[in-house]
Structures are given as C-alpha cells and as structure tokens.
Scaffold this motif. Sequence first.
Motif, short mmCIF file in Angstrom:
data_model
loop_
_atom_site.label_atom_id
_atom_site.label_comp_id
_atom_site.label_asym_id
_atom_site.label_seq_id
_atom_site.Cartn_x
_atom_site.Cartn_y
_atom_site.Cartn_z
N PHE A 116 88.01 35.94 -65.68
CA PHE A 116 88.76 34.74 -65.30
C PHE A 116 89.56 34.98 -64.03
N MET A 117 90.22 36.14 -63.93
CA MET A 117 91.03 36.42 -62.75
C MET A 117 90.17 36.65 -61.51
N LYS A 118 88.97 37.19 -61.70
CA LYS A 118 88.05 37.32 -60.58
C LYS A 118 87.62 35.94 -60.09
N PHE A 119 87.46 35.00 -61.02
CA PHE A 119 87.15 33.61 -60.66
C PHE A 119 88.31 32.99 -59.86
N VAL A 120 89.54 33.23 -60.30
CA VAL A 120 90.71 32.70 -59.59
C VAL A 120 90.76 33.24 -58.17
N ALA A 121 90.52 34.55 -58.02
CA ALA A 121 90.54 35.16 -56.69
C ALA A 121 89.44 34.58 -55.81
N LYS A 122 88.24 34.44 -56.38
CA LYS A 122 87.10 33.93 -55.61
C LYS A 122 87.37 32.51 -55.12
N THR A 123 87.87 31.65 -56.00
CA THR A 123 88.12 30.27 -55.60
C THR A 123 89.30 30.17 -54.62
N SER A 124 90.26 31.07 -54.76
CA SER A 124 91.38 31.09 -53.80
C SER A 124 90.88 31.41 -52.40
N ASN A 125 89.96 32.36 -52.31
CA ASN A 125 89.42 32.73 -51.01
C ASN A 125 88.54 31.62 -50.42
N LEU A 126 87.80 30.94 -51.27
CA LEU A 126 87.00 29.80 -50.80
C LEU A 126 87.90 28.68 -50.31
N ARG A 127 88.99 28.42 -51.03
CA ARG A 127 89.95 27.40 -50.62
C ARG A 127 90.53 27.71 -49.23
N ALA A 128 90.87 28.97 -49.04
CA ALA A 128 91.45 29.37 -47.75
C ALA A 128 90.44 29.23 -46.62
N ARG A 129 89.20 29.61 -46.88
CA ARG A 129 88.17 29.57 -45.83
C ARG A 129 87.74 28.16 -45.48
N PHE A 130 87.60 27.30 -46.49
CA PHE A 130 86.96 26.01 -46.24
C PHE A 130 87.92 24.82 -46.28
N LEU A 131 89.10 24.99 -46.88
CA LEU A 131 90.07 23.90 -46.91
C LEU A 131 91.27 24.17 -46.02
N GLY A 132 91.36 25.38 -45.49
CA GLY A 132 92.44 25.69 -44.57
C GLY A 132 93.79 25.86 -45.23
N LEU A 133 93.80 26.24 -46.51
CA LEU A 133 95.06 26.41 -47.23
C LEU A 133 95.20 27.88 -47.65
N ILE A 134 96.05 28.59 -46.95
CA ILE A 134 96.28 30.01 -47.23
C ILE A 134 97.64 30.14 -47.92
N PHE A 135 97.66 30.84 -49.03
CA PHE A 135 98.94 31.05 -49.71
C PHE A 135 99.47 32.45 -49.40
N GLY A 136 100.76 32.62 -49.63
CA GLY A 136 101.44 33.82 -49.18
C GLY A 136 100.92 35.12 -49.75
N ASP A 137 100.35 35.07 -50.96
CA ASP A 137 99.84 36.31 -51.55
C ASP A 137 98.57 36.80 -50.85
N GLN A 138 98.05 36.02 -49.91
CA GLN A 138 96.90 36.45 -49.12
C GLN A 138 97.31 37.14 -47.82
N GLY A 139 98.59 37.40 -47.67
CA GLY A 139 99.06 38.17 -46.51
C GLY A 139 98.86 37.45 -45.19
N ILE A 140 99.52 36.34 -45.00
CA ILE A 140 99.35 35.53 -43.78
C ILE A 140 99.78 36.32 -42.55
N PHE A 141 98.93 36.31 -41.52
CA PHE A 141 99.31 36.88 -40.22
C PHE A 141 99.13 35.81 -39.15
N ILE A 142 99.93 35.91 -38.09
CA ILE A 142 99.95 34.86 -37.08
C ILE A 142 100.56 35.39 -35.79
N LYS A 143 100.05 34.95 -34.68
CA LYS A 143 100.64 35.31 -33.40
C LYS A 143 102.06 34.77 -33.33
N LYS A 144 102.98 35.57 -32.83
CA LYS A 144 104.38 35.17 -32.85
C LYS A 144 104.64 33.92 -32.01
N ASP A 145 103.99 33.82 -30.86
CA ASP A 145 104.22 32.63 -30.04
C ASP A 145 103.71 31.37 -30.72
#
Length: 224
Positions: A116-145
């Motif tokens: 079940f938790m592997k399913f949660v992780a898989k769908t979370s990654n798909l959400r981030a890739r295809f819906l553009g929604l990244i949550f903080g536990d995925q380690g967001i990185f961004i250019k400072k400017d």
Amino acid sequence: MISIIVPVLNEEKGIENLLKDLSSLKGDKEIIVVDGGSTDGTVDKVTRLAKVIHSEKGRARQMNLGAKEALGDILWFVHSDSKIHKESIASIKNAIGQDYVGGGFSLEFYDYKTTFMKFVAKTSNLRARFLGLIFGDQGIFIKKDVFDAIGGYPDIELMEDWELSKKLYRTGRVKIVETPIGTSARRFQSGGQLKTLLLMHKIKFLYMLGVSSSKLKKIYREAR
C-alpha cells in the motif's frame, strides 16, 4: 552553492542523523536549520552541525526565513524526517544545469514498506510529474532568484508547498529526478494506511473548494 534549509520543531530524536548525512554529501553547500521554537533538545543537537536560525512557528515562515538568510544560488528544502541519497546534490545541479528552474525527488517510504505504501509513493511521484504538484516531503529544490521572484512560500498553515509548486510550474521547466528521497510513514502507521490516505485527499479536496488553511490544519490535527 546549494543552501539546504531544514525547518524543525521538537525533532531531537532524528535530526542529528539527517544533518550528518547532509554534511557528508559531496559538493559546495551550506546547511541552515530554522527552529520554530523547540522545547526539547533540538537546538542543542544541531548547533555544531549547521547554522541555526530562530523563527516564529510555522513551516512556511521558517522556510522563508531560511531562504532569506541563504547564501547559495540554489535552495533545497528538506523535511527533518527525510532520508537523503548520496547523489542528491549532484542530481540537483544536473537538473539546474539543464535549465530546469527547480523540482523535487522521487518519494519512497523507508520505515513502512508495505504494498500500500509503495502505491502511495508511486502515485505521489506521478502526481508531481504530470500534475505539477510537489509536496515538501519530496525535497523541493529551486533557483533562489526564481524563489524570490515568485514570492517564496505563502504564509499559510497548510498547503504552502502546493501553492509554491503551482507557481514554480508556471515559471519554467520543473524536474522530478529519479534519485530517491525517503520519508517516514509514521502518520500512516499510527492512523491507519487507508484512513490516512483518505484524510489527505479530503484535505486537498477541501482546499480546492476554498476552505482556509487554518481550518484544514484543525481538521488534520483532530483526525490524528
């Protein structure tokens, strides 16, 4: 240089291990711990391992303050219960070097590896890739400017990462790297796997309907 920003509040049990792992990463970096008023031994444990900044309580406020004090041209926000990969910095630099404005890592749960938790992780990654929604536990990185240009994290009690990632995707290309980042499934363990997942989806749905982040925070706390 990459500025690694870790917001904390009463995390004395596991914060040392994370900071030691971050310190061992190869590459030019600084580690900034932003404490939101810990009453345990968190601050004492992190002082020798990172730059410590004191802030008002609130993850968004803490991360924004850390970003303000950061010297690096890339910001990497890491949750205190994360398990990071040895190639994390290299993955960030590679993505930014390919003209991505930011991104996140591929989520996995390190302490509760059920199907079940592997399913949660898989769908979370798909959400981030295809819906553009990244949550903080995925380690967001961004250019400072870019972070500064979009106004950083909104000062809300919940869903601040949702709002930041939406702005990020509107700004430029975003990369979810294959390199994993581990997060704890402690909430799923204590609250029940399906029940916790449904709670999280409920909060997202209510947020899209316009329910305030303070109300959602109350719902989340009462359900735990």
